[in-house]
Design a protein around this motif. Structure first.
Motif, PDB file in Angstrom:
ATOM      1  N   PHE A 254       0.857  -1.181   0.000  1.00 27.96           N
ATOM      2  CA  PHE A 254       0.000   0.000   0.000  1.00 27.96           C
ATOM      3  C   PHE A 254       0.895   1.234   0.000  1.00 27.96           C
ATOM      4  O   PHE A 254       1.635   1.451   0.971  1.00 27.96           O
ATOM      5  CB  PHE A 254      -0.895  -0.002   1.246  1.00 27.96           C
ATOM      6  N   PRO A 255       0.889   2.046  -1.066  1.00 29.11           N
ATOM      7  CA  PRO A 255       1.778   3.208  -1.122  1.00 29.11           C
ATOM      8  C   PRO A 255       1.496   4.204   0.016  1.00 29.11           C
ATOM      9  O   PRO A 255       0.354   4.612   0.228  1.00 29.11           O
ATOM     10  CB  PRO A 255       1.466   3.843  -2.478  1.00 29.11           C
ATOM     11  N   MET A 256       2.542   4.539   0.757  1.00 24.07           N
ATOM     12  CA  MET A 256       2.458   5.522   1.839  1.00 24.07           C
ATOM     13  C   MET A 256       3.735   6.349   1.843  1.00 24.07           C
ATOM     14  O   MET A 256       4.795   5.859   1.487  1.00 24.07           O
ATOM     15  CB  MET A 256       2.318   4.831   3.196  1.00 24.07           C
TER      16      MET A 256
ATOM     17  N   ALA B  21      -3.795   4.979  -1.426  1.00 23.53           N
ATOM     18  CA  ALA B  21      -2.503   5.439  -0.905  1.00 23.53           C
ATOM     19  C   ALA B  21      -2.752   6.415   0.254  1.00 23.53           C
ATOM     20  O   ALA B  21      -3.867   6.914   0.418  1.00 23.53           O
ATOM     21  CB  ALA B  21      -1.686   6.126  -1.997  1.00 23.53           C
ATOM     22  N   ILE B  22      -1.684   6.668   1.025  1.00 28.75           N
ATOM     23  CA  ILE B  22      -1.764   7.635   2.124  1.00 28.75           C
ATOM     24  C   ILE B  22      -0.518   8.509   2.084  1.00 28.75           C
ATOM     25  O   ILE B  22       0.602   8.009   1.960  1.00 28.75           O
ATOM     26  CB  ILE B  22      -1.854   6.943   3.497  1.00 28.75           C
TER      27      ILE B  22
ATOM     28  N   ALA C 167      -5.710  10.219   3.174  1.00 33.46           N
ATOM     29  CA  ALA C 167      -6.017   9.182   2.190  1.00 33.46           C
ATOM     30  C   ALA C 167      -6.194   9.835   0.825  1.00 33.46           C
ATOM     31  O   ALA C 167      -6.872  10.856   0.698  1.00 33.46           O
ATOM     32  CB  ALA C 167      -7.288   8.443   2.590  1.00 33.46           C
ATOM     33  N   VAL C 168      -5.555   9.237  -0.183  1.00 31.19           N
ATOM     34  CA  VAL C 168      -5.626   9.775  -1.542  1.00 31.19           C
ATOM     35  C   VAL C 168      -5.791   8.639  -2.554  1.00 31.19           C
ATOM     36  O   VAL C 168      -5.529   7.479  -2.248  1.00 31.19           O
ATOM     37  CB  VAL C 168      -4.355  10.594  -1.900  1.00 31.19           C
ATOM     38  N   VAL C 169      -6.213   9.025  -3.749  1.00 32.82           N
ATOM     39  CA  VAL C 169      -6.211   8.119  -4.884  1.00 32.82           C
ATOM     40  C   VAL C 169      -5.052   8.538  -5.773  1.00 32.82           C
ATOM     41  O   VAL C 169      -4.926   9.724  -6.106  1.00 32.82           O
ATOM     42  CB  VAL C 169      -7.548   8.183  -5.664  1.00 32.82           C
ATOM     43  N   VAL C 170      -4.195   7.568  -6.107  1.00 30.65           N
ATOM     44  CA  VAL C 170      -3.034   7.875  -6.935  1.00 30.65           C
ATOM     45  C   VAL C 170      -3.057   7.019  -8.194  1.00 30.65           C
ATOM     46  O   VAL C 170      -3.677   5.959  -8.229  1.00 30.65           O
ATOM     47  CB  VAL C 170      -1.703   7.644  -6.176  1.00 30.65           C
TER      48      VAL C 170
END
Length: 113
Positions: free
Chosen positions: A7-9, A82-83, A106-109
């Motif tokens: 999970f991209p962070m 992603a966060i 929290a975002v959408v990438v």
């Protein structure tokens, strides 16, 4: 649920190689852990002779991972993948309990081409 490693962070406001296309909002993951009597005895001895208190390191690593899993669950519930702006905080609730919280946005990438 996506694993912590997949999970991209990022602690920054962006993730290299990704473009933010939507912001979903503030997310957090929280856990509280008790040290237990055995851990306290071992820690007491270590404070006298010095050195790393491995029992507490293990407890805090488990708590950190649990808080990370929970922040990811929170982000996924909002539809994020992603966060960004990830931060950790830790507080002692009593002499035998430790709170670990991780939070961010929290975002959408999308992967950049």
């Amino acid at each position: 649920m996506v694993s912590v490693n997949d999970f991209p962070m990022s602690s920054a406001d962006s993730i290299p190689g990704y473009r933010i296309v939507e912001t979903k909002g503030f997310v957090w993951g929280l856990t509280v852990r008790s040290r237990g009597a055995g851990g306290q005895v071992g820690a007491g001895i270590k404070t006298i002779i010095g050195g790393e208190v491995k029992q507490f390191v293990k407890i805090l690593e488990e708590a950190r991972n649990e808080a990370l899993e929970r922040v990811i669950e929170n982000a996924e519930e909002l539809g994020a993948n992603a966060i960004i702006g990830v931060r950790f905080d830790s507080n002692e609730i009593s002499q035998i309990m430790q709170e670990i919280v991780v939070y961010g946005t929290a975002v959408v990438v999308e992967k950049e081409e």
